[in-house]
Design a protein around this motif. Structure first.
Motif, PDB file in Angstrom:
ATOM      1  N   LEU A 191       0.965  -1.212  -0.263  1.00 19.04           N
ATOM      2  CA  LEU A 191       0.071  -0.034   0.027  1.00 19.04           C
ATOM      3  C   LEU A 191       0.850   1.255  -0.192  1.00 19.04           C
ATOM      4  O   LEU A 191       0.365   2.458  -0.662  1.00 19.04           O
ATOM      5  N   THR A 192       1.910   1.283   0.620  1.00 15.68           N
ATOM      6  CA  THR A 192       2.798   2.444   0.926  1.00 15.68           C
ATOM      7  C   THR A 192       3.593   2.618  -0.448  1.00 15.68           C
ATOM      8  O   THR A 192       3.489   3.683  -0.961  1.00 15.68           O
ATOM      9  N   ARG A 193       3.852   1.523  -1.198  1.00 15.12           N
ATOM     10  CA  ARG A 193       4.503   1.503  -2.596  1.00 15.12           C
ATOM     11  C   ARG A 193       3.363   2.204  -3.426  1.00 15.12           C
ATOM     12  O   ARG A 193       3.656   2.915  -4.377  1.00 15.12           O
ATOM     13  N   VAL A 194       2.219   1.876  -3.586  1.00 15.46           N
ATOM     14  CA  VAL A 194       1.110   2.322  -4.254  1.00 15.46           C
ATOM     15  C   VAL A 194       1.144   3.910  -4.264  1.00 15.46           C
ATOM     16  O   VAL A 194       0.814   4.556  -5.224  1.00 15.46           O
ATOM     17  N   VAL A 195       1.078   4.213  -3.021  1.00 14.13           N
ATOM     18  CA  VAL A 195       0.969   5.801  -2.694  1.00 14.13           C
ATOM     19  C   VAL A 195       2.156   6.416  -3.308  1.00 14.13           C
ATOM     20  O   VAL A 195       1.758   7.596  -3.976  1.00 14.13           O
ATOM     21  N   GLU A 196       3.291   5.845  -3.194  1.00 14.26           N
ATOM     22  CA  GLU A 196       4.402   6.545  -3.654  1.00 14.26           C
ATOM     23  C   GLU A 196       4.468   6.328  -5.288  1.00 14.26           C
ATOM     24  O   GLU A 196       4.714   7.535  -6.090  1.00 14.26           O
ATOM     25  N   HIS A 197       3.933   5.223  -5.805  1.00 16.56           N
ATOM     26  CA  HIS A 197       3.690   5.361  -7.263  1.00 16.56           C
ATOM     27  C   HIS A 197       2.591   6.475  -7.665  1.00 16.56           C
ATOM     28  O   HIS A 197       2.813   7.141  -8.908  1.00 16.56           O
ATOM     29  N   ILE A 198       1.570   6.759  -6.986  1.00 14.84           N
ATOM     30  CA  ILE A 198       0.496   7.621  -7.419  1.00 14.84           C
ATOM     31  C   ILE A 198       1.318   9.048  -7.558  1.00 14.84           C
ATOM     32  O   ILE A 198       1.184   9.686  -8.433  1.00 14.84           O
TER      33      ILE A 198
END
Length: 291
Positions: free
Chosen positions: A5-12
């Motif tokens: 989930l943290t990686r998703v936020v960073e990707h966004i």
């Protein structure tokens, strides 16, 4: 799951103007887009698509202070026209871009989310894992809106429209687990967005080889694994609390992830006025792959 989930936020944040490729991010963390979207929605309190829109419009608001033309800003954040950008902007901020450029506001900021693991779980969850052969869910289906908390009026109206004798007939057709009369939700939006439509079926489970009366709707369920959670207490509050806890407590602590399929609630016991109930929540799951 927290790292994914943290990686998703960073990707966004790194790709605010691009099409969001959640499938690739999910695959890189050994999970699925379906599970990642459902967990994001449950933990963040909003669908992933809504978070992306809010973040885009939050950052875009700062660009309006400058002298760039509106189309350049719109394209930067993935919109093909100023009209589409303006609609999205007003939906988030409550004011059109022209008003914000002229007056500097009003603005509604969506902070960047941060997911952190907290130590909870002081109350154990009554759970079992079931490997179930293919079966059928049969009964009466209707399209209803998704509601996260409290009773769903559309579902209540659907059940009330059935004559009392029909509930008894359905119960007599049950010949496999989950037992008894069931509340089935199928075709739920992957983002679990409130207000989106799903198929609700009031019915029972029947073995794959058993016959089905021609007047009933059928959902075919393939063989698979299910996580079964028991709740007891005020209805539907206790059930909805357990449902939320599957995302906040159970899935992060166990090597399982959601897979596509219907979610099923079996009412095992209930008070006369249905203000209290003991229920089982059946969720389709699969093992997370080993790293």
């Amino acid at each position: 799951m927290i790292s994914a989930l943290t990686r998703v936020v960073e990707h966004i944040e790194a790709h605010l103007g691009d099409e969001l490729d959640i499938a690739t991010v999910a695959h890189a963390h050994g999970t699925t887009e379906y599970h990642l979207r459902r967990m994001f929605s449950s933990l963040a309190g909003m669908p992933l698509s809504e978070y992306v829109r809010r973040r885009r419009m939050t950052v875009a608001a700062s660009d309006l202070v400058g002298s760039e033309d509106l189309l350049t800003i719109a394209v930067r954040y993935g919109y093909g026209s100023t009209e589409a950008f303006a609609r999205a902007f007003q939906a988030v901020h409550g004011a059109p871009p022209s008003a914000v450029r002229r007056d500097g506001g009003p603005l509604r900021t969506q902070p960047q989310l941060r997911f952190r693991l907290t130590v909870e779980g002081s109350s154990p969850m009554d759970t079992r894992i079931v490997d179930h052969p293919a079966f059928r869910l049969i009964g009466h289906a209707a399209r209803v809106p998704l509601i996260h908390r409290g009773a769903n009026p559309a579902i209540q109206a659907h059940i009330a429209s059935l004559p009392p004798a029909e509930h008894a007939r359905l119960k007599g057709l049950s010949d496999t687990e989950p037992a008894g009369l069931l509340q089935v939700s199928d075709g739920v939006d992957p983002d679990y967005a409130e207000g989106t439509e799903l198929t609700y079926l009031h019915g029972v489970a029947r073995a794959a080889e058993s016959s089905v009366p021609p007047d009933l709707d059928v959902i075919e369920v393939p063989a698979g694994t299910w996580a079964v959670f028991r709740s007891s207490g005020a209805y539907p509050d206790a059930l909805q609390t357990v449902w939320a806890a599957t995302a906040t407590d159970w899935f992060p602590a166990n090597p399982w992830r959601l897979r596509p399929g219907p979610s099923i609630v079996s009412i095992l016991e209930r008070g006369e006025d249905f203000s209290t109930a003991t229920c089982e929540l059946w969720l389709p799951v699969e093992r997370e792959p080993q790293p």
